[in-house]
Design an enzyme around this catalytic site. Structure first.
Site, short mmCIF file in Angstrom:
data_model
loop_
_atom_site.label_atom_id
_atom_site.label_comp_id
_atom_site.label_asym_id
_atom_site.label_seq_id
_atom_site.Cartn_x
_atom_site.Cartn_y
_atom_site.Cartn_z
N GLN A 87 11.97 -0.69 42.74
CA GLN A 87 11.05 -0.06 43.68
C GLN A 87 9.62 -0.28 43.23
O GLN A 87 8.68 -0.01 43.97
CB GLN A 87 11.30 1.44 43.75
N HIS A 105 9.99 -3.01 47.39
CA HIS A 105 8.75 -2.41 47.92
C HIS A 105 7.57 -3.35 47.77
O HIS A 105 6.42 -2.91 47.86
CB HIS A 105 8.46 -1.10 47.18
N LEU A 198 14.92 10.49 32.90
CA LEU A 198 14.41 11.57 32.03
C LEU A 198 15.05 12.90 32.40
O LEU A 198 15.34 13.72 31.57
CB LEU A 198 12.88 11.64 32.18
C1 BV8 Z 1 11.40 3.50 55.74
C2 BV8 Z 1 5.12 0.88 47.36
C3 BV8 Z 1 11.99 3.16 57.98
C4 BV8 Z 1 3.79 1.51 47.57
C5 BV8 Z 1 6.64 2.72 47.82
C6 BV8 Z 1 12.35 12.50 55.31
C7 BV8 Z 1 13.58 12.39 54.70
C8 BV8 Z 1 14.04 11.18 54.21
C9 BV8 Z 1 13.26 10.02 54.32
C10 BV8 Z 1 12.04 10.15 54.92
C11 BV8 Z 1 11.57 11.36 55.41
N1 BV8 Z 1 10.35 11.15 55.93
C12 BV8 Z 1 10.02 9.83 55.77
C13 BV8 Z 1 11.04 9.22 55.18
C14 BV8 Z 1 11.13 7.82 54.83
C15 BV8 Z 1 10.30 7.52 53.60
C16 BV8 Z 1 10.64 8.43 52.45
O1 BV8 Z 1 11.65 8.25 51.80
N2 BV8 Z 1 9.76 9.40 52.21
C17 BV8 Z 1 10.01 10.33 51.13
C18 BV8 Z 1 8.68 10.64 50.43
C19 BV8 Z 1 10.69 11.57 51.70
N3 BV8 Z 1 10.65 6.16 53.25
C20 BV8 Z 1 9.97 5.15 53.81
O2 BV8 Z 1 9.02 5.29 54.54
C21 BV8 Z 1 10.53 3.77 53.51
N4 BV8 Z 1 10.64 3.06 54.74
O3 BV8 Z 1 12.05 4.52 55.69
O4 BV8 Z 1 11.31 2.70 56.83
C22 BV8 Z 1 11.93 2.09 58.98
C23 BV8 Z 1 13.04 1.89 59.78
C24 BV8 Z 1 13.01 0.89 60.74
C25 BV8 Z 1 11.86 0.09 60.87
C26 BV8 Z 1 10.76 0.29 60.05
C27 BV8 Z 1 10.79 1.29 59.09
C28 BV8 Z 1 9.57 2.96 52.64
C29 BV8 Z 1 9.39 3.62 51.32
C30 BV8 Z 1 8.58 2.69 50.42
C31 BV8 Z 1 7.25 3.33 50.10
N5 BV8 Z 1 6.57 2.50 49.10
N6 BV8 Z 1 6.06 1.91 46.93
C32 BV8 Z 1 3.14 1.86 46.27
O5 BV8 Z 1 3.77 1.83 45.20
O6 BV8 Z 1 1.92 2.16 46.35
S1 BV8 Z 1 7.54 4.02 47.24
C33 BV8 Z 1 6.79 4.52 45.80
O7 BV8 Z 1 7.40 5.72 45.48
C34 BV8 Z 1 7.01 3.61 44.61
O8 BV8 Z 1 7.79 2.49 44.95
C35 BV8 Z 1 7.80 4.41 43.62
O9 BV8 Z 1 8.85 3.68 43.09
C36 BV8 Z 1 8.31 5.45 44.49
C37 BV8 Z 1 8.40 6.74 43.75
O10 BV8 Z 1 9.67 6.82 43.44
P1 BV8 Z 1 10.15 6.59 41.92
O11 BV8 Z 1 10.11 5.14 41.60
O12 BV8 Z 1 11.42 7.31 41.80
O13 BV8 Z 1 9.02 7.25 41.02
P2 BV8 Z 1 8.81 8.79 40.73
O14 BV8 Z 1 7.50 8.91 40.05
O15 BV8 Z 1 9.07 9.56 41.98
O16 BV8 Z 1 9.99 9.16 39.70
C38 BV8 Z 1 10.01 8.60 38.40
C39 BV8 Z 1 11.28 9.09 37.74
O17 BV8 Z 1 11.34 8.54 36.42
C40 BV8 Z 1 11.33 10.60 37.57
O18 BV8 Z 1 12.62 11.05 37.89
C41 BV8 Z 1 11.06 10.81 36.07
O19 BV8 Z 1 11.77 11.92 35.55
C42 BV8 Z 1 11.60 9.54 35.48
N7 BV8 Z 1 10.94 9.15 34.24
C43 BV8 Z 1 9.64 9.32 33.89
N8 BV8 Z 1 9.44 8.80 32.67
C44 BV8 Z 1 10.61 8.27 32.25
C45 BV8 Z 1 11.58 8.49 33.25
N9 BV8 Z 1 12.85 8.10 33.13
C46 BV8 Z 1 13.19 7.45 31.98
N10 BV8 Z 1 12.32 7.20 30.98
C47 BV8 Z 1 11.04 7.60 31.08
N11 BV8 Z 1 10.18 7.34 30.08
#
Ligand code: BV8
Length: 233
Positions: A87, A105, A198
């Site tokens: 991602q 992504h 984590l």
């Molecule tokens: C789509 C690029 C449809 C940009 C990114 C309601 C319910 C369900 C879904 C939705 C909803 N409302 C809207 C949606 C859809 C939406 C979505 O999921 N929203 C969420 C917020 C609810 N999704 C979308 O819009 C996707 N597209 O659905 O399209 C469609 C259908 C037909 C036609 C057209 C379209 C597109 C989503 C992509 C968005 N772009 N990235 C950028 O980076 O600037 S997502 C972005 O968030 C990053 O990619 C990043 O990866 C992601 C965050 O997620 P994580 O990677 O998990 O990162 P996070 O910080 O959250 O977590 C880190 C984890 O690591 C934690 O758990 C932490 O504990 C752990 N950690 C930390 N340190 C460590 C560790 N683990 C191990 N070791 C460590 N040291």
């Protein structure tokens, strides 16, 4: 053995990749998820270009960690039986040695021309609205999948999820869809499921879930799997 690995921001955390969320969780007063949208780009093009220019520039200041390197070693062992989906939009998997990385992504190191649809490797800035190398139009945006946009290569990913033996989720909070639903696809296809994170992620219905740092958990898991494969199990 066919393996699908999904990584998220957590695998790059120990490399110091800025999530661009300050203490208040904001970047220049904006929630990152409010900047990573087509609407934000239409409303304030310069703000969004600056957000990605800053993150693209930060790549030069970070290095891959042991988790990235361990996945590259696993690729040496599994070859085409491994599909690495990330991602993340950083280049740390590639710099850690992985040859085949599916950036669902998109990537910071690429620009997408909204005039001719051509994608071009890009390491510089876009705030200055440079011309598209292919068509000359001043219409380049980051080649990054924003919220509300369709992630890349979903058919390839779904096919691999349905046919794999093991799905491993590393460093992702399981909040962002469709990636957060991959574990369900894999389980439906009969795969074993493992989470290395984590903390337990939101979508955490993995058969096995290990909590800890990716730089420790991933090399340990790759070592175990490699030993098992070499024992011919
Ligand atoms: C789509 C690029 C449809 C940009 C990114 C309601 C319910 C369900 C879904 C939705 C909803 N409302 C809207 C949606 C859809 C939406 C979505 O999921 N929203 C969420 C917020 C609810 N999704 C979308 O819009 C996707 N597209 O659905 O399209 C469609 C259908 C037909 C036609 C057209 C379209 C597109 C989503 C992509 C968005 N772009 N990235 C950028 O980076 O600037 S997502 C972005 O968030 C990053 O990619 C990043 O990866 C992601 C965050 O997620 P994580 O990677 O998990 O990162 P996070 O910080 O959250 O977590 C880190 C984890 O690591 C934690 O758990 C932490 O504990 C752990 N950690 C930390 N340190 C460590 C560790 N683990 C191990 N070791 C460590 N040291």
């Amino acid at each position: 053995m066919k393996v699908v690995v999904l990584t998220g921001a957590g695998i790059s955390a120990e490399s110091g990749v800025p999530t661009f969320r300050g203490e208040d969780g904001l970047w220049e007063g904006h929630r990152p998820e409010d900047v990573a949208t087509p609407e934000a780009f239409d409303a304030d093009r310069a703000l969004v270009q600056r957000f990605y220019d800053a993150r693209r520039a930060s790549l030069a200041r970070v290095q891959p960690n042991a988790a990235h390197r361990a996945l590259a070693e696993l690729e040496q062992v599994l070859g085409d039986d491994l599909l690495l989906v990330t991602q993340n939009i950083d280049d740390l998997h590639e710099r850690g040695g992985s040859k085949r990385v599916l950036h669902m992504h998109g990537e910071l190191r690429a620009a997408w021309c909204t005039a001719c649809d051509q994608r071009t490797p890009w390491l510089g800035t876009l705030l200055d609205e440079p011309p598209c190398p292919a068509c000359g139009a001043h219409a380049l945006r980051p080649d990054v999948v924003w919220f509300g946009e369709m992630p890349y290569e979903m058919d390839t990913i779904h096919l691999a999820l349905f046919s794999c033996d093991l799905f491993v989720s590393i460093g992702t909070s399981g909040v962002v869809y469709p990636a957060a639903g991959f574990v369900d696809y894999a389980a439906a296809g009969g795969a074993d499921t493992l989470e290395l994170n984590l903390e337990r992620a939101a979508n955490s219905d993995f058969r096995v879930s290990r909590q800890g740092l990716a730089s420790e958990l991933v090399p340990a898991w790759v070592g175990e799997l490699t030993a098992t494969l070499q024992a011919g199990a």
